[in-house]
Design a protein around this motif. Structure first.
Motif, mmCIF file in Angstrom:
data_model
loop_
_atom_site.group_PDB
_atom_site.id
_atom_site.type_symbol
_atom_site.label_atom_id
_atom_site.label_comp_id
_atom_site.label_asym_id
_atom_site.label_seq_id
_atom_site.Cartn_x
_atom_site.Cartn_y
_atom_site.Cartn_z
ATOM 1 N N LEU A 114 30.569 25.418 -33.682
ATOM 2 C CA LEU A 114 30.367 25.793 -35.081
ATOM 3 C C LEU A 114 31.494 25.357 -36.017
ATOM 4 N N GLY A 115 32.637 25.022 -35.458
ATOM 5 C CA GLY A 115 33.765 24.589 -36.280
ATOM 6 C C GLY A 115 34.864 25.638 -36.348
ATOM 7 N N PHE A 116 36.090 25.184 -36.424
ATOM 8 C CA PHE A 116 37.236 26.091 -36.442
ATOM 9 C C PHE A 116 37.282 26.949 -37.706
ATOM 10 N N LYS A 117 36.863 26.393 -38.823
ATOM 11 C CA LYS A 117 36.928 27.128 -40.085
ATOM 12 C C LYS A 117 35.814 28.175 -40.190
ATOM 13 N N LYS A 140 47.583 37.596 -31.968
ATOM 14 C CA LYS A 140 48.151 38.141 -33.204
ATOM 15 C C LYS A 140 47.218 37.965 -34.396
ATOM 16 N N ASN A 141 46.590 36.811 -34.493
ATOM 17 C CA ASN A 141 45.724 36.489 -35.630
ATOM 18 C C ASN A 141 44.814 35.323 -35.240
ATOM 19 N N LYS A 142 44.009 34.843 -36.167
ATOM 20 C CA LYS A 142 43.081 33.765 -35.849
ATOM 21 C C LYS A 142 43.837 32.486 -35.471
ATOM 22 N N GLY A 143 44.947 32.208 -36.166
ATOM 23 C CA GLY A 143 45.727 31.014 -35.850
ATOM 24 C C GLY A 143 46.228 31.032 -34.421
ATOM 25 N N ASP A 144 46.659 32.195 -33.965
ATOM 26 C CA ASP A 144 47.131 32.353 -32.585
ATOM 27 C C ASP A 144 45.983 32.134 -31.607
ATOM 28 N N LEU A 145 44.804 32.658 -31.963
ATOM 29 C CA LEU A 145 43.631 32.489 -31.098
ATOM 30 C C LEU A 145 43.190 31.029 -31.055
ATOM 31 N N VAL A 146 43.175 30.372 -32.208
ATOM 32 C CA VAL A 146 42.809 28.951 -32.254
ATOM 33 C C VAL A 146 43.746 28.144 -31.366
ATOM 34 N N ASP A 147 45.039 28.381 -31.504
ATOM 35 C CA ASP A 147 46.037 27.658 -30.717
ATOM 36 C C ASP A 147 45.814 27.868 -29.219
ATOM 37 N N SER A 148 45.622 29.114 -28.823
ATOM 38 C CA SER A 148 45.429 29.432 -27.406
ATOM 39 C C SER A 148 44.123 28.849 -26.877
ATOM 40 N N ILE A 158 37.628 36.004 -23.872
ATOM 41 C CA ILE A 158 37.801 35.746 -25.302
ATOM 42 C C ILE A 158 38.117 34.270 -25.534
ATOM 43 N N LEU A 159 38.981 33.709 -24.696
ATOM 44 C CA LEU A 159 39.339 32.292 -24.832
ATOM 45 C C LEU A 159 38.130 31.387 -24.601
ATOM 46 N N ASP A 160 37.363 31.681 -23.558
ATOM 47 C CA ASP A 160 36.182 30.866 -23.239
ATOM 48 C C ASP A 160 35.168 30.900 -24.380
ATOM 49 N N LYS A 161 34.861 32.090 -24.856
ATOM 50 C CA LYS A 161 33.864 32.252 -25.922
ATOM 51 C C LYS A 161 34.372 31.645 -27.229
ATOM 52 N N SER A 162 35.630 31.881 -27.552
ATOM 53 C CA SER A 162 36.204 31.338 -28.792
ATOM 54 C C SER A 162 36.167 29.818 -28.782
ATOM 55 N N PHE A 170 38.453 16.873 -36.868
ATOM 56 C CA PHE A 170 38.747 16.842 -38.309
ATOM 57 C C PHE A 170 39.157 18.226 -38.807
ATOM 58 N N GLN A 171 38.414 19.262 -38.400
ATOM 59 C CA GLN A 171 38.717 20.619 -38.863
ATOM 60 C C GLN A 171 40.055 21.121 -38.341
ATOM 61 N N LEU A 172 40.355 20.816 -37.093
ATOM 62 C CA LEU A 172 41.632 21.245 -36.521
ATOM 63 C C LEU A 172 42.785 20.573 -37.277
ATOM 64 N N LYS A 173 42.646 19.299 -37.557
ATOM 65 C CA LYS A 173 43.682 18.556 -38.280
ATOM 66 C C LYS A 173 43.886 19.109 -39.683
ATOM 67 N N LYS A 174 42.798 19.476 -40.335
ATOM 68 C CA LYS A 174 42.869 19.944 -41.724
ATOM 69 C C LYS A 174 43.376 21.378 -41.851
ATOM 70 N N TYR A 175 42.866 22.273 -41.006
ATOM 71 C CA TYR A 175 43.144 23.701 -41.182
ATOM 72 C C TYR A 175 44.238 24.254 -40.268
ATOM 73 N N TYR A 176 44.502 23.552 -39.146
ATOM 74 C CA TYR A 176 45.544 24.015 -38.212
ATOM 75 C C TYR A 176 46.401 22.826 -37.792
ATOM 76 N N PRO A 177 47.111 22.213 -38.749
ATOM 77 C CA PRO A 177 47.868 20.981 -38.469
ATOM 78 C C PRO A 177 48.941 21.131 -37.390
ATOM 79 N N GLY A 178 49.570 22.305 -37.304
ATOM 80 C CA GLY A 178 50.594 22.505 -36.276
ATOM 81 C C GLY A 178 50.004 22.407 -34.877
ATOM 82 N N THR A 179 48.882 23.091 -34.680
ATOM 83 C CA THR A 179 48.179 23.044 -33.394
ATOM 84 C C THR A 179 47.679 21.626 -33.116
#
Length: 201
Positions: A16-19, A42-50, A5-9, A97-106
Motif C-alpha cells: 500500500l505504500g509507506f506513506k 517508538k513511532n512510525k519512523g522507527d517501525l518503518v526502519d525496523s 508486527i514487523l511481518d505485517k507492517s 520512491f516513497q521510502l526515498k521521499k518520506y524516510y530518507p535516512g532509512t
C-alpha cells in the motif's frame, strides 16, 4: 508479537505504500491495539526502519540460498529477479520512491546495505560465469558489479521510467538481458537465448 508486527507492517508498506499505511491500519489488521505496537516501536519512523531492514534480511537470505544451489550463473540472475519481484509484489506501490521521499535516512542506510550485498552477489556470479565459460575472462569484475548496482537503482527512477509506461518486472528483465549480453561469451549468449525462449509467457 514484535515479529508479527514487523511481518505485517512490511507486507502493508510494500503493498500500500509507506506513506499511506498508518499505525491504526497496522493495529487493525493484526487485531491488536495501537498501544501494543508502541510497546515495541517508538513511532512510525522507527517501525518503518525496523520493517525495511527486517524485509531486507529476509530477501538476502533468499538470494543467498538461490546462489548456493545454482550452477548456472545466467539462470541464477533471473531466479533472483523473480524471487525479489515476487517478494516485493512487483513494487506496484512504488515503495522505493516513497521510502526515498518520506524516510530518507532509512533509504540511505538501506541503499548502502543493498550495495554491499549486491556487489558481493554480482561479484560471485561473474566469477562463477567466467569459470564455466559463460562470461568473458577480461571483464572488470569490480567495475561491472558497480555498474550493475547503479543500473538497478536507475531503473527505479520514475521520472526516467514512468510506471504508466514501464513495469518494474519488464524493466528488470530487459536490464538483466542488457547486463548479461555486455559480459557474456558466445556460449553465454546461447544459454541466455535458450533461457529466454523457454520462459516466454
Amino acid at each position: 508479537m514484535k515479529e508479527k508486527i514487523l511481518d505485517k507492517s512490511a507486507e502493508m508498506f510494500i503493498t500500500l505504500g509507506f506513506k499511506s499505511v498508518t499505525m491504526d491500519d497496522i493495529a487493525l489488521s493484526l487485531g491488536i491495539s495501537k498501544k501494543t505496537i508502541y510497546q515495541h516501536f517508538k513511532n512510525k519512523g522507527d517501525l518503518v526502519d525496523s520493517a525495511v531492514f527486517h524485509l531486507s534480511e529476509s530477501i538476502c537470505e533468499g538470494i543467498d540460498y538461490i546462489c548456493e544451489v545454482s550452477n548456472n550463473p545466467i539462470e541464477e540472475l533471473f531466479h533472483i529477479k523473480k524471487f525479489v519481484s515476487d517478494y516485493l509484489k512487483d513494487e506496484k506501490s512504488s515503495p522505493h520512491f516513497q521510502l526515498k521521499k518520506y524516510y530518507p535516512g532509512t533509504y540511505n542506510r538501506l541503499l548502502r546495505k543493498q550495495f554491499e550485498m549486491m556487489q558481493d552477489c554480482v561479484t560471485e556470479n561473474i566469477k562463477k560465469g567466467i569459470k564455466c565459460g559463460m562470461f568473458r575472462k577480461e571483464v572488470g569484475i569490480d567495475f561491472v558489479s558497480r555498474i550493475y548496482f547503479s543500473g538497478m537503482i536507475g531503473i527505479k527512477d520514475e521520472d526516467i521510467f514512468p510506471p504508466d509506461i514501464f513495469s518494474q518486472s519488464d524493466l528488470k528483465s530487459k536490464y538483466l538481458e542488457y547486463h548479461i549480453r555486455a559480459i557474456a561469451t558466445e556460449k553465454g549468449i546461447e544459454v541466455l537465448k535458450e533461457f529466454i525462449n523457454e520462459n516466454k509467457d
